[in-house]
Design a protein around this motif. Structure first.
Motif, PDB file in Angstrom:
ATOM      1  N   LEU A  88       0.828  -1.208   0.000  1.00 54.39           N
ATOM      2  CA  LEU A  88       0.000   0.000   0.000  1.00 54.39           C
ATOM      3  C   LEU A  88       0.865   1.261   0.000  1.00 54.39           C
ATOM      4  CD1 LEU A  88      -2.806  -1.025   2.531  1.00 54.39           C
ATOM      5  CD2 LEU A  88      -3.014  -0.772   0.058  1.00 54.39           C
ATOM      6  N   GLY A  89       1.962   1.226   0.758  1.00 51.70           N
ATOM      7  CA  GLY A  89       2.862   2.373   0.756  1.00 51.70           C
ATOM      8  C   GLY A  89       3.475   2.611  -0.612  1.00 51.70           C
ATOM      9  N   GLY A  90       3.818   1.525  -1.316  1.00 53.26           N
ATOM     10  CA  GLY A  90       4.367   1.669  -2.663  1.00 53.26           C
ATOM     11  C   GLY A  90       3.362   2.259  -3.635  1.00 53.26           C
ATOM     12  N   ILE A  91       2.097   1.812  -3.543  1.00 54.91           N
ATOM     13  CA  ILE A  91       1.053   2.376  -4.408  1.00 54.91           C
ATOM     14  C   ILE A  91       0.855   3.856  -4.099  1.00 54.91           C
ATOM     15  CG2 ILE A  91      -1.393   2.267  -5.007  1.00 54.91           C
ATOM     16  CD1 ILE A  91      -1.313  -0.713  -4.409  1.00 54.91           C
ATOM     17  N   GLY A  92       0.882   4.190  -2.812  1.00 56.09           N
ATOM     18  CA  GLY A  92       0.753   5.596  -2.426  1.00 56.09           C
ATOM     19  C   GLY A  92       1.896   6.444  -2.961  1.00 56.09           C
ATOM     20  N   MET A  93       3.106   5.887  -2.976  1.00 51.45           N
ATOM     21  CA  MET A  93       4.252   6.623  -3.521  1.00 51.45           C
ATOM     22  C   MET A  93       4.076   6.879  -5.016  1.00 51.45           C
ATOM     23  SD  MET A  93       7.494   4.845  -1.559  1.00 51.45           S
ATOM     24  CE  MET A  93       8.674   5.917  -2.387  1.00 51.45           C
ATOM     25  N   LEU A  94       3.587   5.875  -5.747  1.00 51.89           N
ATOM     26  CA  LEU A  94       3.357   6.064  -7.183  1.00 51.89           C
ATOM     27  C   LEU A  94       2.289   7.131  -7.428  1.00 51.89           C
ATOM     28  CD1 LEU A  94       3.378   2.349  -8.431  1.00 51.89           C
ATOM     29  CD2 LEU A  94       5.161   4.067  -8.750  1.00 51.89           C
ATOM     30  N   ASP A  95       1.223   7.075  -6.641  1.00 45.45           N
ATOM     31  CA  ASP A  95       0.128   8.033  -6.803  1.00 45.45           C
ATOM     32  C   ASP A  95       0.600   9.459  -6.528  1.00 45.45           C
ATOM     33  OD1 ASP A  95      -2.851   8.558  -7.068  1.00 45.45           O
ATOM     34  OD2 ASP A  95      -2.503   9.323  -5.050  1.00 45.45           O
ATOM     35  N   THR A  96       1.285   9.660  -5.412  1.00 42.58           N
ATOM     36  CA  THR A  96       1.749  11.006  -5.068  1.00 42.58           C
ATOM     37  C   THR A  96       2.891  11.467  -5.971  1.00 42.58           C
ATOM     38  OG1 THR A  96       3.102   9.957  -3.332  1.00 42.58           O
ATOM     39  CG2 THR A  96       1.002  10.935  -2.662  1.00 42.58           C
ATOM     40  N   ALA A  97       3.680  10.524  -6.501  1.00 42.66           N
ATOM     41  CA  ALA A  97       4.728  10.910  -7.454  1.00 42.66           C
ATOM     42  C   ALA A  97       4.104  11.472  -8.731  1.00 42.66           C
ATOM     43  CB  ALA A  97       5.610   9.705  -7.774  1.00 42.66           C
ATOM     44  N   TYR A  98       3.016  10.839  -9.178  1.00 45.06           N
ATOM     45  CA  TYR A  98       2.322  11.345 -10.371  1.00 45.06           C
ATOM     46  C   TYR A  98       1.700  12.710 -10.096  1.00 45.06           C
ATOM     47  CZ  TYR A  98      -1.001  11.571 -14.245  1.00 45.06           C
ATOM     48  OH  TYR A  98      -1.715  11.971 -15.347  1.00 45.06           O
ATOM     49  N   LEU A  99       1.104  12.882  -8.915  1.00 42.46           N
ATOM     50  CA  LEU A  99       0.532  14.179  -8.556  1.00 42.46           C
ATOM     51  C   LEU A  99       1.620  15.247  -8.441  1.00 42.46           C
ATOM     52  CD1 LEU A  99      -2.130  13.130  -5.878  1.00 42.46           C
ATOM     53  CD2 LEU A  99      -2.548  13.912  -8.211  1.00 42.46           C
ATOM     54  N   THR A 100       2.790  14.854  -7.945  1.00 41.45           N
ATOM     55  CA  THR A 100       3.907  15.799  -7.865  1.00 41.45           C
ATOM     56  C   THR A 100       4.340  16.237  -9.257  1.00 41.45           C
ATOM     57  OG1 THR A 100       4.678  14.778  -5.803  1.00 41.45           O
ATOM     58  CG2 THR A 100       6.256  16.124  -7.021  1.00 41.45           C
ATOM     59  N   TYR A 101       4.378  15.280 -10.171  1.00 47.31           N
ATOM     60  CA  TYR A 101       4.732  15.605 -11.560  1.00 47.31           C
ATOM     61  C   TYR A 101       3.723  16.589 -12.162  1.00 47.31           C
ATOM     62  CZ  TYR A 101       4.772  14.986 -16.629  1.00 47.31           C
ATOM     63  OH  TYR A 101       4.760  15.210 -17.979  1.00 47.31           O
ATOM     64  N   LEU A 102       2.441  16.339 -11.924  1.00 49.20           N
ATOM     65  CA  LEU A 102       1.415  17.244 -12.445  1.00 49.20           C
ATOM     66  C   LEU A 102       1.537  18.631 -11.820  1.00 49.20           C
ATOM     67  CD1 LEU A 102      -1.737  14.903 -12.406  1.00 49.20           C
ATOM     68  CD2 LEU A 102      -0.264  15.455 -14.347  1.00 49.20           C
ATOM     69  N   LYS A 103       1.838  18.664 -10.523  1.00 47.17           N
ATOM     70  CA  LYS A 103       1.951  19.942  -9.818  1.00 47.17           C
ATOM     71  C   LYS A 103       3.146  20.742 -10.319  1.00 47.17           C
ATOM     72  CE  LYS A 103       1.381  22.996  -6.480  1.00 47.17           C
ATOM     73  NZ  LYS A 103       0.272  23.982  -6.516  1.00 47.17           N
ATOM     74  N   VAL A 104       4.278  20.078 -10.494  1.00 50.26           N
ATOM     75  CA  VAL A 104       5.506  20.779 -10.890  1.00 50.26           C
ATOM     76  C   VAL A 104       5.438  21.240 -12.341  1.00 50.26           C
ATOM     77  CG1 VAL A 104       7.991  20.503 -11.233  1.00 50.26           C
ATOM     78  CG2 VAL A 104       6.908  19.590  -9.170  1.00 50.26           C
ATOM     79  N   THR A 105       4.918  20.378 -13.217  1.00 48.08           N
ATOM     80  CA  THR A 105       4.894  20.705 -14.646  1.00 48.08           C
ATOM     81  C   THR A 105       3.656  21.488 -15.056  1.00 48.08           C
ATOM     82  OG1 THR A 105       3.823  18.588 -15.181  1.00 48.08           O
ATOM     83  CG2 THR A 105       6.238  18.647 -15.166  1.00 48.08           C
ATOM     84  N   GLY A 106       2.645  21.521 -14.179  1.00 52.26           N
ATOM     85  CA  GLY A 106       1.412  22.211 -14.537  1.00 52.26           C
ATOM     86  C   GLY A 106       0.571  21.457 -15.543  1.00 52.26           C
ATOM     87  N   SER A 107       0.825  20.155 -15.690  1.00 51.31           N
ATOM     88  CA  SER A 107       0.081  19.346 -16.657  1.00 51.31           C
ATOM     89  C   SER A 107      -1.273  18.949 -16.091  1.00 51.31           C
ATOM     90  CB  SER A 107       0.881  18.090 -17.017  1.00 51.31           C
ATOM     91  OG  SER A 107       2.159  18.431 -17.511  1.00 51.31           O
TER      92      SER A 107
END
Length: 378
Positions: A88-107
């Protein structure tokens, strides 16, 4: 002979008691032998036996095999629980990593049917805590849970931390995460009403799952000892978030007022011979692209083909009459089970999101020879 008798008697157990003689009228002897009201001591002798006593009289003993079996079962259960933490922690890391990418790039995230994206949430004032992007904080917390649970599963904690302290640390982290997730759900339903973010909801769900796992791992007696500390931790998290969001501006609700009249998107890029040949091939095998006029990802997918090749695509517009609250998706899209845009159906297989031309060619069986033939014809 006397010594033998002494040994035999000494090995016996003596029990003393008293019995009362029956009334004189019941004794079949002459009255001169009657001793009314007298009680005589009686001796009960129970000799010991060399045979082993019954198992019921002996105390039960715990064999080493049963003890090791019980320990093995407990160890297996704990290992399984910590494996769930790690997954579950690994899935959460993938989810928040994608959200971080969207936040940083503005995508923008993958477009849902409802028309909203995670962009409204990620670009709001509530997407950062004291200036730190919220997805980054989530990624760090999920990373801590994953690392700590992995160490607990192997019973190899760093810095000399005991396993018991490690369990309580994990309990504290998941309590903080669950408290923050509950607060964010409140913010999403009140301050960001009308906006939706599926990835944010997934992250909150994972946080709650981790918290309930930690409740299962910590015994009830132990919870009673730290319930005050856990309550203070939850209050501290909520108070910190409230202080951070004190100047945040809510997003006005759009779900009831949004109305988008249909408009035709304009494709500006030119098509290569390869793109035109691929588009014709996709059309010939019955491949379809489902999209919505307001979806930026759909427009970007068409731009990959170019304006000439896009005309050759079998494109299905799922909202040909525009969009507003209550508008139903086109029946052809509903029958195909479309859940987001763009969606490709190629050879009865569903593919979601923007797809590179080379991948589309591979999925559809478009060969390089066909592309060369198309180039020669042109």
């Amino acid at each position: 002979m006397i010594m033998a008798s002494f040994v035999s008697v000494s090995s016996c157990q003596f029990r003393f008691g008293f019995c009362e003689l029956p009334p004189p009228s019941l004794i079949p002897y002459t009255r001169r032998f009657e001793v009314p009201g007298r009680r005589f001591p009686t001796i009960t002798i129970k000799c010991s036996s060399s045979e082993p006593e019954n198992s019921e009289d002996s105390a039960p003993s715990l064999s080493p095999s049963s003890s090791s079996s019980s320990t093995s079962e407990v160890s297996t259960t704990n290992s399984s629980t910590y494996n769930w933490y790690t997954v579950l922690g690994g899935i959460g890391m993938l989810d928040t990593a994608y959200l971080t990418y969207l936040k940083v790039t503005g995508s923008d995230a993958f477009c849902p049917i409802g028309g909203g994206t995670c962009g409204d949430v990620l670009n709001s004032d509530y997407a950062a805590v004291f200036g730190v992007p919220l997805p980054v904080i989530g990624f760090v917390m999920y990373g801590l849970v994953t690392a700590l649970s992995a160490e607990l599963g192997e019973e190899n904690l760093p810095f000399g931390i005991s396993k018991n302290n490690g369990r309580f640390a994990l309990f504290g982290i998941t309590t903080a995460m669950a408290s923050a997730s509950a607060y964010f759900l409140y913010i999403l339903s009140t301050k960001l009403s009308g906006s939706s973010c599926l990835y944010c909801l997934v992250s909150a769900f994972i946080s709650f799952c981790l918290f309930f796992l930690s409740l299962k791992d910590v015994k009830l007696e132990e919870i009673k000892q730290v319930v005050g500390l856990q309550t203070c931790l939850a209050i501290l998290v909520v108070a910190s978030l409230t202080a951070s969001y004190s100047t945040a501006q809510p997003i006005p609700s759009r779900s009831g007022d949004i109305e988008l009249p249909y408009y035709r998107t304009e494709i500006t890029s030119s098509s290569s011979p390869y793109a035109i040949a691929l588009a014709k091939h996709l059309n010939s095998i019955g491949a379809k692209m489902y999209g919505a006029f307001w979806c930026s990802h759909c427009l970007e997918q068409k731009e990959m083909f170019g304006k000439e090749a896009a005309k050759e695509l079998n494109y299905v517009e799922c909202f040909p009459d525009g969009y507003k609250k209550g508008t139903k998706i086109l029946k052809a899209c509903a029958d195909a089970g479309i859940e987001g845009f763009p969606t490709w159906i190629i050879n009865n297989q569903v593919f979601s999101g923007e797809i590179e031309l080379a991948e589309l060619a591979e999925m559809s069986g478009f060969s390089l020879d066909q592309a060369n033939e198309a180039s020669e014809v042109q």
